[in-house]
Design a protein around this motif. Structure first.
Motif, PDB file in Angstrom:
ATOM      1  N   ILE A 178       0.811  -1.211   0.000  1.00 53.00           N
ATOM      2  CA  ILE A 178       0.000   0.000   0.000  1.00 53.00           C
ATOM      3  C   ILE A 178       0.849   1.268   0.000  1.00 53.00           C
ATOM      4  CG2 ILE A 178      -0.243  -0.077   2.497  1.00 53.00           C
ATOM      5  CD1 ILE A 178      -3.128   0.809   0.399  1.00 53.00           C
ATOM      6  N   ASN A 179       1.963   1.223   0.732  1.00 52.06           N
ATOM      7  CA  ASN A 179       2.802   2.416   0.787  1.00 52.06           C
ATOM      8  C   ASN A 179       3.395   2.738  -0.574  1.00 52.06           C
ATOM      9  OD1 ASN A 179       2.377   2.838   3.421  1.00 52.06           O
ATOM     10  ND2 ASN A 179       4.223   1.784   4.118  1.00 52.06           N
ATOM     11  N   ASP A 210       5.488  19.163   2.502  1.00 50.90           N
ATOM     12  CA  ASP A 210       5.275  18.542   1.195  1.00 50.90           C
ATOM     13  C   ASP A 210       6.547  18.073   0.500  1.00 50.90           C
ATOM     14  OD1 ASP A 210       2.656  18.791   1.358  1.00 50.90           O
ATOM     15  OD2 ASP A 210       2.482  20.601   0.127  1.00 50.90           O
ATOM     16  N   THR A 211       7.644  18.780   0.740  1.00 49.48           N
ATOM     17  CA  THR A 211       8.825  18.510  -0.071  1.00 49.48           C
ATOM     18  C   THR A 211       9.534  17.222   0.307  1.00 49.48           C
ATOM     19  OG1 THR A 211      10.083  19.856   1.452  1.00 49.48           O
ATOM     20  CG2 THR A 211       9.294  20.926  -0.559  1.00 49.48           C
ATOM     21  N   GLU A 212       9.181  16.653   1.435  1.00 49.11           N
ATOM     22  CA  GLU A 212       9.936  15.501   1.907  1.00 49.11           C
ATOM     23  C   GLU A 212       9.495  14.220   1.198  1.00 49.11           C
ATOM     24  OE1 GLU A 212      13.068  14.547   3.560  1.00 49.11           O
ATOM     25  OE2 GLU A 212      12.335  16.394   4.437  1.00 49.11           O
ATOM     26  N   ASN A 213      10.434  13.314   1.080  1.00 46.61           N
ATOM     27  CA  ASN A 213      10.177  12.013   0.475  1.00 46.61           C
ATOM     28  C   ASN A 213       9.640  11.077   1.563  1.00 46.61           C
ATOM     29  OD1 ASN A 213      10.545   9.373  -0.410  1.00 46.61           O
ATOM     30  ND2 ASN A 213      12.296   9.912  -1.679  1.00 46.61           N
ATOM     31  N   GLU A 214       8.383  10.662   1.440  1.00 45.11           N
ATOM     32  CA  GLU A 214       7.736   9.922   2.525  1.00 45.11           C
ATOM     33  C   GLU A 214       8.450   8.626   2.862  1.00 45.11           C
ATOM     34  OE1 GLU A 214       6.100  11.003  -0.074  1.00 45.11           O
ATOM     35  OE2 GLU A 214       4.373  12.182   0.542  1.00 45.11           O
ATOM     36  N   MET A 215       8.833   7.917   1.788  1.00 47.39           N
ATOM     37  CA  MET A 215       9.429   6.616   2.018  1.00 47.39           C
ATOM     38  C   MET A 215      10.757   6.754   2.742  1.00 47.39           C
ATOM     39  SD  MET A 215       8.646   3.611   1.766  1.00 47.39           S
ATOM     40  CE  MET A 215       7.757   2.700   0.552  1.00 47.39           C
ATOM     41  N   CYS A 242      -2.181   2.612   4.305  1.00 54.35           N
ATOM     42  CA  CYS A 242      -0.791   3.034   4.145  1.00 54.35           C
ATOM     43  C   CYS A 242      -0.345   3.928   5.290  1.00 54.35           C
ATOM     44  CB  CYS A 242      -0.571   3.704   2.800  1.00 54.35           C
ATOM     45  SG  CYS A 242      -1.124   5.372   2.689  1.00 54.35           S
ATOM     46  N   SER A 243       0.947   3.990   5.464  1.00 53.48           N
ATOM     47  CA  SER A 243       1.489   4.639   6.657  1.00 53.48           C
ATOM     48  C   SER A 243       1.668   6.138   6.506  1.00 53.48           C
ATOM     49  CB  SER A 243       2.828   4.031   7.015  1.00 53.48           C
ATOM     50  OG  SER A 243       2.932   2.747   6.531  1.00 53.48           O
ATOM     51  N   PHE A 244       1.112   6.683   5.462  1.00 50.06           N
ATOM     52  CA  PHE A 244       1.224   8.121   5.288  1.00 50.06           C
ATOM     53  C   PHE A 244      -0.172   8.728   5.396  1.00 50.06           C
ATOM     54  CE2 PHE A 244       4.049   6.133   1.982  1.00 50.06           C
ATOM     55  CZ  PHE A 244       5.128   6.008   2.847  1.00 50.06           C
ATOM     56  N   ILE A 245      -0.266   9.796   6.143  1.00 45.64           N
ATOM     57  CA  ILE A 245      -1.556  10.448   6.284  1.00 45.64           C
ATOM     58  C   ILE A 245      -1.399  11.914   5.917  1.00 45.64           C
ATOM     59  CG2 ILE A 245      -3.506  10.884   7.812  1.00 45.64           C
ATOM     60  CD1 ILE A 245      -2.352   8.866   9.714  1.00 45.64           C
ATOM     61  N   GLU A 246      -2.316  12.392   5.107  1.00 49.00           N
ATOM     62  CA  GLU A 246      -2.319  13.835   4.864  1.00 49.00           C
ATOM     63  C   GLU A 246      -3.111  14.474   5.973  1.00 49.00           C
ATOM     64  OE1 GLU A 246      -3.417  14.696   0.773  1.00 49.00           O
ATOM     65  OE2 GLU A 246      -2.260  12.899   0.298  1.00 49.00           O
ATOM     66  N   LYS A 256       2.097  16.324   6.253  1.00 43.76           N
ATOM     67  CA  LYS A 256       1.882  14.886   6.187  1.00 43.76           C
ATOM     68  C   LYS A 256       2.406  14.209   7.430  1.00 43.76           C
ATOM     69  CE  LYS A 256       1.700  14.328   1.305  1.00 43.76           C
ATOM     70  NZ  LYS A 256       2.575  14.548   0.178  1.00 43.76           N
ATOM     71  N   LYS A 305      -4.084  18.046   7.758  1.00 46.04           N
ATOM     72  CA  LYS A 305      -4.058  19.505   7.576  1.00 46.04           C
ATOM     73  C   LYS A 305      -3.140  19.847   6.410  1.00 46.04           C
ATOM     74  CE  LYS A 305      -5.575  20.601  12.110  1.00 46.04           C
ATOM     75  NZ  LYS A 305      -5.193  20.892  13.460  1.00 46.04           N
ATOM     76  N   ASP A 306      -2.218  20.773   6.615  1.00 42.96           N
ATOM     77  CA  ASP A 306      -1.383  21.131   5.471  1.00 42.96           C
ATOM     78  C   ASP A 306      -0.041  20.422   5.466  1.00 42.96           C
ATOM     79  OD1 ASP A 306      -0.733  22.439   7.700  1.00 42.96           O
ATOM     80  OD2 ASP A 306      -0.143  24.298   6.743  1.00 42.96           O
ATOM     81  N   TYR A 315     -10.371  20.620   7.030  1.00 37.24           N
ATOM     82  CA  TYR A 315      -9.332  21.013   6.087  1.00 37.24           C
ATOM     83  C   TYR A 315      -9.543  20.368   4.725  1.00 37.24           C
ATOM     84  CZ  TYR A 315      -4.767  22.107   4.306  1.00 37.24           C
ATOM     85  OH  TYR A 315      -3.758  22.574   3.534  1.00 37.24           O
TER      86      TYR A 315
END
Lengths: 986, 144
Positions: free
Chosen positions: A199-200, B73-78, B47-51, B56, B53-54, A273
């Motif tokens: 998923i990631n 925003d500019t960071e690479n999540e992985m 997935c382990s990423f959540i948006e 992540k 507010k403004d 938001y």
């Protein structure tokens, strides 16, 4: 340890004291201390970049440090500096590439490995830097193709961190100057991501797709099925990312489906938001691409009822403006308005439903303005409905004011007035002042029907009412007051200043309060002409005028002058407004073809799959046809009527998608205007096409200047497809009338190899030798022309040999726009002669010190070619020109600028006199002295091309108080710096 | 750029919090509760990423402990996702099989480790040996 603390918390003021200590530590023998020192410097750079400017050379040393940790630490500084100014560090590209090569090749010590991947975060950092450096720069990009290829290849281990590297690689590949092989590989990577069951990774893939799609929409087609699956994904985050992706590929054909999907998501989500964000996007799409009236109004209704009171206030304002100003087709307008009115009436009929206040406000305004379009329902019925809302307790008082305003507008059309009378009776005793005010207005107007008709004409909402903003009708009253001995009114800030000068006590922030409030005191300039504006009106005359003023308030807020301009412009450009029918039918054919194809594929698949396929085809139909469209040279002109409105904005944003659409849509207009164009092209044909380069340089300017000449741009931008070489010239003709005339002057001058006599009409700097070798020497001087900075490089051939193909080129620099004047390639240069090359330089954003570098290449005797590099420093002052304005204009401009900077400068006794100060500023900084009032001076200047900056200076004992204002946020700071330098120097 | 670094357990108690951008102290608790709520509401398949507010959120769960990183925003999540794991590996090496109790009672050391790794919102060191070097020197000094 101390160094760690330094790099975490540190006050800006202490930097000078500690800086030398830290610089020492950069030479320390232990790598950990060197590393910490670099990090401390990074912190300094973050909080006060100016103060560490002089040690940039030391950063370079750190970059080449033999220890990896130190080198990695210095990358942070570089990433930041390159982000601000990538052109200054192009020469480091080579080193970054080598470092990355070493890292990727596994040359680092083993303990830097993370799960057997060499220093992944370091790689990511480097890739990011390369991406920034290679942006739009072919030469630099070429250097990195190999290493990017290598990283893509190496990162094939199945581990999360390699995916992170891959993602960064893809990002870099798509941000640098494109190379097809790499793009292909990157696209493959994205495919892997998107299809991954993890998923990631899927999320990462979607994110990459969103980014890439702007450049290459066909990629979305490959993955359409996956995208559809993601759209129904149980994870809301994935869903949202998918919607973001869809938002980017929206066009006129797929807008209904996409907006529908977005609305579905909107209904589910609860977080504020998310709602605000999504509602904005939907409204934008609806305005841009709406296929018909009914759909548009319904979508907007949904937006208003869901978005409610949290959404951005621009959305209802834009919507109302669109309704009020209408399009070119009057009947179309009427239909849209009629539909809106009808839909609102039905909405209001539904019992027991609560609408958000904003929505009610929109409804009441529309009903008030356009109810007359209704045939069946009389104004009385509408009023009755509004009245029902008015007596509802859940409606806020602001909305009530809107409602009463609507009723007021309807009153002249109504015949019987029972409801109105009742309404007046009830609300004139309301506790809320605003509502009561409106009710009284209604009452008075109701008594005087004639006046009412003239004041509230039907369907005149977008014509500005003429209102005496300076309140000159009060002049008599003021004069009377004065004659009776009243003190003249003084604006707030003037009073404050007087107080201050009387007190003469600790005067740290002399203007602190005054200008924050100057917005309220009215339109007075700081020069201070007093005018009575705080007279409260009780007389009959004032009362009447006041209602007039209030009317203005209600209307102007929504569509003031700004709202008007785009309309006029778009009218001129709307020859092509009516979409040509054949194109549409072609589009339909394409649609059908795609659907058919999809269906035939789907025959074997399950029913569910089929549905998805259909959805996919409807979603991607626009994209699919776009590739065909490019071949056909035709495009979607269906969407115009809504898009035209926002086009001014679109051109500014200059996104690739919109520009693409623009060129397409211009095709329609081209057919109309083909005659003119041909004429243009023919006349321009004989001009050389060596100026092709100019096009790319000017294209940015094109965007900014296209506001007024929009339709022309469109036509020409299409011409560029067929005859690109001519475009440069066309462009020059339209947008650079001053420059092209300068060019012709320059042409003559380059023929006559001496240039000085030609340029003497402008001020110019002394000739400065920039570089030389045994055969040639290059010297430069600056000519400060009114519209640009003209750099003249004169090349002298010192040898006795003939030089061939002498060519002078300037490297592109970030802050500047350099335009070559003709005659820069000289086929033959005779022995011991001098030739001059001229470049006009324009500034793009303010800076303190810039650098312009280039090279000259030449052939000696056909065989041996040589190249010589040089560079010239430019300062901000080279782009400052006096701005000649009157004190009144100064006052007006002063109030309209938001960015201000204040500073007190201490001076020695000898120079502390206003005239001498002003004289220095005038001579050294080329400021224009607007006015001198007592011990205050007003000066003005502009940064080329046209960013004005105003300066207000005041002498107080031996302190000079400088106060800058400008429309540009950074300019005042830079100017202040220059001023301080000048004052210290004199 | 990293905005904050949080370690929270399943009960919602904050074990460690570090901000790289100014946030009012009273707003921090509010933010932390919101963050942990949104992390806890997600299942393993999501997935382990959540948006959020403004910015992540990137989170990773280790037994009962959540590590949440807020980035812009500019960071690479992985990259951040793996960075969290790297951080835990370092802790594991230092404490030899780290547990929540280790973190509770050696908060100062965890902070030193984190400071070595993240500075001003940037990842500055990922080499395990180098991260632990200063800490080991400190330990040696306090022993002798």
């Amino acid at each position: 340890m101390a160094l760690t603390v330094v790099s975490q918390i540190f006050p800006r003021e202490m930097i000078p004291a500690v800086l030398p200590l830290i610089e020492d530590k950069l030479q320390h023998s232990k790598e950990i201390i060197r590393r910490k020192a670099v990090l401390a410097l990074y912190k300094f750079h973050l909080i006060a970049p100016n103060q560490v400017q002089h040690i940039h050379i030391k950063f370079r040393k750190a970059l080449c440090d033999r220890d990896v940790g130190v080198m990695a630490a210095s990358l942070h500084i570089y990433l930041r500096m390159i982000k601000e100014n990538s052109s200054g560090y192009k020469d480091l590209t080579g080193s970054f590439v080598t470092i990355l090569k070493q890292v990727v090749g596994g040359k680092l010590p083993v303990d830097f490995n993370y799960h057997s991947v060499p220093a992944p975060w370091l790689q990511i950092q480097l890739l990011r830097i390369l991406g920034l450096l290679g942006k739009d720069d072919q030469r630099t990009s070429e250097l990195m193709y190999d290493v990017l290829d290598e990283s893509l290849r190496r990162a094939e281990l199945n581990h999360n961190v390699t995916y992170a590297i891959l993602f960064e690689c893809v990002h870099t590949v798509y941000s640098i100057y494109p190379k097809s092989e790499l793009l292909e590989k990157a696209a493959k990577c994205i495919g892997k991501f998107v299809l991954s069951p993890k998923i990631n990774l899927k999320y990462l893939g979607l994110k990459a797709l969103t980014y890439v799609i702007q450049q290459d929409p066909t990629l979305a087609l490959q993955h359409q099925m996956t995208i559809i699956e993601c759209l129904d994904h149980p994870d809301p985050i994935i869903k949202r990312e998918t919607l973001e992706l869809l938002y980017r590929i929206t066009n006129a054909q797929n807008v209904t489906v996409i907006v529908q999907k977005m609305l579905e998501y909107l209904h589910q989500s609860k977080e504020e938001y998310v709602i605000v964000n999504l509602v904005g996007k939907i409204a934008e799409l609806a305005e841009k691409y709406a296929p018909d009236n009914a759909w548009f109004i319904q979508t907007m209704n949904a937006v208003f009822s869901v978005g409610g009171d949290v959404m951005h206030p621009d959305i209802p304002n834009n919507f109302l403006r669109l309704l009020a100003e209408g399009f070119d087709d009057e009947t179309e307008d009427q239909q849209l308005r009629l539909y809106a009115v009808q839909s609102y009436l039905t909405l209001l009929d539904v019992e027991n439903v609560f609408y958000p206040q904003r929505f009610l406000q929109v409804m009441s305004w529309v009903l008030g303005e356009y109810s007359y379009l209704l045939d069946k329902e009389t104004p009385e019925e509408v009023i009755a409905k509004l009245y029902k809302l008015l007596i509802n307790d859940s409606v806020s008082s602001e909305t009530k004011a809107w409602l009463i305003a609507a009723v007021t507008k309807l009153t002249p059309q109504a015949h019987s007035s029972n409801t109105i009378d009742r309404l007046i009776q009830e609300f004139t005793i309301s506790l809320d002042t605003c509502v009561r005010q409106h009710a009284f207005e209604l009452k008075h107007l109701h008594e005087n029907v004639e006046l009412m008709r003239s004041l509230l004409p039907v369907d005149r909402s977008c014509e500005d009412l003429v209102v005496d903003a300076s309140l000159s009708f009060l002049d008599g009253f003021v004069a009377e007051g004065l004659s009776q001995g009243a003190a003249p009114y003084k604006p707030h800030h003037q009073r404050q200043e007087e107080n201050l000068s009387q007190e003469k006590v600790l005067n740290f922030e002399p203007y602190g309060l005054s200008f924050s409030s100057s917005g309220f005191t009215g339109r007075q300039s700081p020069a201070g002409i007093s005018l009575g504006s705080d007279v409260s009106g009780n007389s009959a005359e004032t009362g009447l005028k006041e209602t007039n003023g209030l009317k203005l308030e209600g209307i102007k807020k929504l569509w003031g002058r700004e709202g008007y301009l785009p309309k006029k412009e778009s009218k001129t450009g709307d020859e092509s407004g009516a979409p040509p029918i054949p194109q549409e039918s072609i589009m339909e054919n394409v649609d059908q073809a795609i659907t058919k194809k999809d269906q035939s594929q789907a025959l074997t698949q399950s029913k569910e799959e089929k549905e998805k396929q259909l959805l996919a085809s409807s979603l991607f139909v626009g994209l699919g046809s776009e590739s065909t469209v490019n071949l056909l040279g035709k495009a979607d002109t269906v969407s115009h009527k809504f898009r035209r409105k926002s086009k001014v904005k679109d051109t500014k944003s200059g996104e690739t998608t919109t520009t693409h659409n623009m060129t397409c849509s211009s095709f329609g207009s081209l057919s109309n205007a083909a005659y003119e164009d041909d004429y243009y092209l023919n006349t321009l044909h004989d001009r050389g096409d060596k100026e092709l380069k100019k096009f790319s340089l000017n294209s940015e300017l094109l965007d900014s200047e296209s506001l007024t000449e929009l339709p022309l741009v469109e036509k020409f931008s299409h011409c560029s497809l067929s005859t690109p070489s001519l475009f440069a010239d066309n462009n020059m003709e339209i947008f650079h009338p001053p420059q092209s005339s300068a060019a012709s002057v320059a042409n003559e001058s380059s023929l006559a190899s001496s240039f000085l006599e030609e340029t003497t009409e402008y001020i110019h700097s002394d000739v400065m030798k920039v570089c030389n070798n045994e055969t040639i020497s290059v010297s430069s001087n600056k000519v400060w022309k009114d519209d640009c900075l003209l750099m003249v490089w004169s090349v002298t051939n010192k040898s006795g040999l003939e030089l061939k193909n002498a060519n002078l080129e300037i490297f592109p620099a970030e802050n500047f726009k350099v335009t070559e004047q003709p005659g820069c390639c000289v086929p033959v240069m005779e022995a011991e002669s001098t030739k001059s090359f001229q470049f006009s330089v324009q500034i793009e954003k303010p800076f303190t010190k810039g650098n312009l570098s280039g090279f000259i290449s030449y052939h000696v005797m056909d065989t041996h070619s040589a190249q010589l590099e040089f560079s010239v420093d430019l300062s901000l002052l080279d782009f400052i020109r006096p701005l000649k304005i009157s004190s009144e204009d100064f006052g007006k401009l002063w109030l309209s600028f938001a960015n201000d900077v204040k500073q007190n400068v201490k001076m020695s006794e000898s120079q502390a006199a206003l005239p001498s100060v002003l004289k220095t500023l005038q001579q050294k900084l080329r400021l224009h002295i607007v006015d001198v009032i007592g011990n205050e001076g007003l000066l003005a200047c502009q940064l080329l091309p046209s960013i004005p900056c105003l300066l207000h200076c005041r002498i107080h004992a031996d302190v000079l108080a400088l106060w800058f204002r400008s429309s540009c946020s950074t300019l005042p700071d830079y100017l202040l710096y220059q001023c301080q330098k000048v004052m210290e120097g004199s | 750029m990293i905005k904050f670094f949080l370690m929270v357990n399943k009960q919602g108690q904050t074990r460690l919090s570090k901000y790289y951008e100014h946030v009012d102290v009273n707003k921090r608790t509010l933010l932390e509760t919101e963050v942990i709520k949104s992390c806890l509401s997600r299942s393993n398949e999501q997935c382990s990423f959540i948006e959020f507010k403004d910015f992540k959120l990137i989170y990773r769960q280790y037994a009962a402990l959540f590590i949440v990183v807020g980035v812009n925003d500019t960071e690479n999540e992985m990259a951040i996702y793996e960075f969290i794991h790297n951080f835990v590996e370092v802790l594991d090496e230092y404490f030899s099989r780290v547990s929540e109790l280790d973190i509770m009672f050696n908060l100062d050391k965890v902070h030193i480790i984190l400071d070595e790794m993240v500075l001003n919102g940037c990842i500055v060191e990922t080499n395990r040996a180098r991260i632990l070097a200063p800490l080991l020197i400190l330990d040696k000094m306090s022993e002798s």
